[in-house]
Design a protein around this motif. Sequence first.
Motif, PDB file in Angstrom:
ATOM      1  N   ARG A   1      -7.990  44.992 -43.836  1.00 55.69           N
ATOM      2  CA  ARG A   1      -9.206  45.145 -43.991  1.00 55.69           C
ATOM      3  C   ARG A   1     -10.477  44.408 -43.070  1.00 55.69           C
ATOM      4  O   ARG A   1     -11.112  43.706 -42.607  1.00 55.69           O
ATOM      5  N   ILE A   2      -9.271  42.796 -42.568  1.00 57.48           N
ATOM      6  CA  ILE A   2      -9.772  42.429 -40.843  1.00 57.48           C
ATOM      7  C   ILE A   2     -10.273  42.891 -40.306  1.00 57.48           C
ATOM      8  O   ILE A   2      -8.957  43.262 -39.071  1.00 57.48           O
ATOM      9  N   ARG A   3     -11.097  43.237 -39.084  1.00 59.75           N
ATOM     10  CA  ARG A   3     -10.780  43.567 -37.824  1.00 59.75           C
ATOM     11  C   ARG A   3     -11.964  42.068 -36.892  1.00 59.75           C
ATOM     12  O   ARG A   3     -12.832  41.319 -37.379  1.00 59.75           O
ATOM     13  N   ILE A   4     -11.346  41.667 -36.026  1.00 58.59           N
ATOM     14  CA  ILE A   4     -11.693  40.782 -35.327  1.00 58.59           C
ATOM     15  C   ILE A   4     -11.856  41.337 -33.992  1.00 58.59           C
ATOM     16  O   ILE A   4     -11.450  41.796 -32.743  1.00 58.59           O
TER      17      ILE A   4
ATOM     18  N   LEU B   1     -27.944  35.874 -35.510  1.00 57.13           N
ATOM     19  CA  LEU B   1     -28.531  35.399 -35.851  1.00 57.13           C
ATOM     20  C   LEU B   1     -28.064  36.037 -36.993  1.00 57.13           C
ATOM     21  O   LEU B   1     -28.703  35.096 -37.977  1.00 57.13           O
ATOM     22  N   ALA B   2     -28.294  37.011 -37.667  1.00 56.73           N
ATOM     23  CA  ALA B   2     -28.257  37.346 -38.934  1.00 56.73           C
ATOM     24  C   ALA B   2     -27.369  36.448 -39.756  1.00 56.73           C
ATOM     25  O   ALA B   2     -27.514  35.879 -41.277  1.00 56.73           O
ATOM     26  N   ILE B   3     -25.137  36.076 -39.308  1.00 57.06           N
ATOM     27  CA  ILE B   3     -24.458  35.746 -39.839  1.00 57.06           C
ATOM     28  C   ILE B   3     -25.401  34.203 -40.023  1.00 57.06           C
ATOM     29  O   ILE B   3     -24.925  33.573 -40.767  1.00 57.06           O
ATOM     30  N   LEU B   4     -25.701  33.515 -39.090  1.00 61.09           N
ATOM     31  CA  LEU B   4     -26.099  32.017 -38.369  1.00 61.09           C
ATOM     32  C   LEU B   4     -27.111  31.785 -39.584  1.00 61.09           C
ATOM     33  O   LEU B   4     -26.798  30.375 -40.223  1.00 61.09           O
TER      34      LEU B   4
ATOM     35  N   GLY C   1     -15.638  46.218 -42.424  1.00 62.80           N
ATOM     36  CA  GLY C   1     -16.742  46.657 -41.605  1.00 62.80           C
ATOM     37  C   GLY C   1     -17.608  45.913 -41.690  1.00 62.80           C
ATOM     38  O   GLY C   1     -19.251  46.816 -40.679  1.00 62.80           O
ATOM     39  N   GLU C   2     -17.995  45.384 -42.733  1.00 62.14           N
ATOM     40  CA  GLU C   2     -18.885  44.903 -42.624  1.00 62.14           C
ATOM     41  C   GLU C   2     -19.092  43.061 -41.442  1.00 62.14           C
ATOM     42  O   GLU C   2     -18.312  42.550 -41.797  1.00 62.14           O
ATOM     43  N   PRO C   3     -19.599  42.811 -40.203  1.00 62.78           N
ATOM     44  CA  PRO C   3     -19.907  41.359 -40.141  1.00 62.78           C
ATOM     45  C   PRO C   3     -20.066  40.470 -40.393  1.00 62.78           C
ATOM     46  O   PRO C   3     -21.194  40.043 -41.568  1.00 62.78           O
ATOM     47  N   VAL C   4     -19.282  39.751 -40.498  1.00 67.44           N
ATOM     48  CA  VAL C   4     -19.354  37.759 -41.631  1.00 67.44           C
ATOM     49  C   VAL C   4     -18.624  36.614 -41.004  1.00 67.44           C
ATOM     50  O   VAL C   4     -18.754  36.303 -41.511  1.00 67.44           O
ATOM     51  N   ALA C   5     -18.703  36.708 -39.504  1.00 65.11           N
ATOM     52  CA  ALA C   5     -18.237  35.482 -39.017  1.00 65.11           C
ATOM     53  C   ALA C   5     -18.597  36.046 -37.337  1.00 65.11           C
ATOM     54  O   ALA C   5     -18.042  36.656 -36.775  1.00 65.11           O
ATOM     55  N   PHE C   6     -18.917  34.406 -36.809  1.00 61.20           N
ATOM     56  CA  PHE C   6     -18.506  34.650 -35.310  1.00 61.20           C
ATOM     57  C   PHE C   6     -18.544  33.475 -34.813  1.00 61.20           C
ATOM     58  O   PHE C   6     -17.610  31.992 -35.603  1.00 61.20           O
ATOM     59  N   MET C   7     -18.183  33.588 -33.537  1.00 57.18           N
ATOM     60  CA  MET C   7     -17.212  32.506 -32.448  1.00 57.18           C
ATOM     61  C   MET C   7     -18.126  32.577 -31.026  1.00 57.18           C
ATOM     62  O   MET C   7     -17.731  33.546 -30.587  1.00 57.18           O
TER      63      MET C   7
ATOM     64  N   VAL D   1     -20.457  33.511 -43.398  1.00 53.81           N
ATOM     65  CA  VAL D   1     -21.526  34.193 -44.307  1.00 53.81           C
ATOM     66  C   VAL D   1     -21.282  33.496 -45.460  1.00 53.81           C
ATOM     67  O   VAL D   1     -20.009  32.877 -45.632  1.00 53.81           O
ATOM     68  N   LYS D   2     -21.942  32.820 -46.215  1.00 51.06           N
ATOM     69  CA  LYS D   2     -22.606  32.011 -47.889  1.00 51.06           C
ATOM     70  C   LYS D   2     -21.738  32.147 -48.159  1.00 51.06           C
ATOM     71  O   LYS D   2     -20.504  31.236 -48.914  1.00 51.06           O
ATOM     72  N   ARG D   3     -20.857  33.669 -48.598  1.00 52.73           N
ATOM     73  CA  ARG D   3     -20.662  33.267 -49.759  1.00 52.73           C
ATOM     74  C   ARG D   3     -19.036  33.922 -49.421  1.00 52.73           C
ATOM     75  O   ARG D   3     -18.364  33.569 -50.667  1.00 52.73           O
ATOM     76  N   LEU D   4     -18.313  34.230 -48.585  1.00 52.33           N
ATOM     77  CA  LEU D   4     -17.182  33.296 -48.272  1.00 52.33           C
ATOM     78  C   LEU D   4     -16.842  31.608 -47.930  1.00 52.33           C
ATOM     79  O   LEU D   4     -15.449  32.146 -47.620  1.00 52.33           O
ATOM     80  N   GLN D   5     -18.179  31.182 -47.565  1.00 53.30           N
ATOM     81  CA  GLN D   5     -17.726  29.624 -47.206  1.00 53.30           C
ATOM     82  C   GLN D   5     -16.302  29.344 -47.809  1.00 53.30           C
ATOM     83  O   GLN D   5     -16.073  28.164 -47.454  1.00 53.30           O
ATOM     84  N   ALA D   6     -16.403  28.919 -49.674  1.00 56.84           N
ATOM     85  CA  ALA D   6     -15.834  28.750 -49.829  1.00 56.84           C
ATOM     86  C   ALA D   6     -14.326  28.925 -50.499  1.00 56.84           C
ATOM     87  O   ALA D   6     -13.427  28.604 -51.344  1.00 56.84           O
TER      88      ALA D   6
END
Length: 383
Positions: A202-205, A221-224, A265-271, A316-321
């Motif tokens: 499920r994960i792609r970096i 910016l959308a993730i930020l 397939g959804e962008p959910v984090a960045f660095m 993204v906020k929904r994954l933060q916890a």
Amino acid sequence: MNALTIRTVRTRADRKAFVDIGFKLNADDPHWVPPLKQEALGLITPEKNGWFSHARAQLFIAERGGTAVGRISAHLDTLALEMTAGRGFGPGVGFWGLFDATDESVAHALIAQAEAWLRSEGMTRALGPVSMSIWEEPGLLIKGHDHAPTIMMGHHPARYQGWIEAAGYAPEKQLMTYELDISKEFPPIVQRIVAAGEKNARIRIREVDRTQFDREATIILAILNDAWADNWGFVPLTPPEIADVGKKLKPIVFNDLIRIAELDGEPVAFMITLPDLNEAIAPLNGNLLPFGWAKLLLWLRRPRVRTMRVPLMGVVKRLQASRMASQLAFMMIEYIRRASVANYGASRGEIGWVLDDNQGMNAIAETIDSKVNRIYQIYAKPL
């Protein structure tokens, strides 16, 4: 002794003098890195800084006997004024920054002048130093004076802390940076987390694509904006600011140093990681002429640096916890660590700034064996 006078910056020549004061008063600090003068001028020129599309500022220069002895900015941000008070800013909150002074009496006179301007604009509370947007150089350095700052981080004399506190300011928020040795592998627990993530279909970096800069910037910016929305002091970047940031950072954007994490397939984090441009500009003393341009362009073709800085990360906020948030973070950190060492010769990383109450990021920093190396203090005072 000549009387101290404080005058308002009004002209292009005044702005140049304002920038020159910073060079003059910090020249003897071996760890201060002179900024490029054209960048410093652009910061305080409304036509060249998108931040002024929602903010206004007044600059002041202190003089004694015709000699410049200090400077300060006073400013307010309409987007910050619209925030709820619980998020750090809000109605009645103004700022001051770009502060330098030769002695405590000059410091107090400049701060009083900034406070007077803020009161005249209807402000009831002052935060400082913030130079000038929260996205630029917030806070006063109170730990880490013994080494140079990385790109886009401030550096201030230790004596300023006592002067500001004596002017009636109390600590409001601390911002920290962490440093770590990236030439060695992370602890086994981190390696296991990364290995497990690599087995998860499920994960792609992925690396960003510099040739699609605008598209990638929009994703990040959308993730930020989602990830940081509830953070203390978060003011969304506006389109004019985004355009400015793009112009400034594009030369030091490299595909393998910026990663986007996708889940199903959804962008959910960045660095975002940047090679420490300060290592290249420090010897230029703020000047690109006569030979600075050539030296900098040569460096930018393929930087070889000691330090990499991570200015921004977000999930993204929904994954933060969730455990997934830390797994994605560790995977991005590890992949960028490998690229930094192999492709740029880096041996040191710096993460930050990080809010003192950002428990998730602080925990990640500790897990990868990083240590706090710099602390910046933002102060507050009722007006």
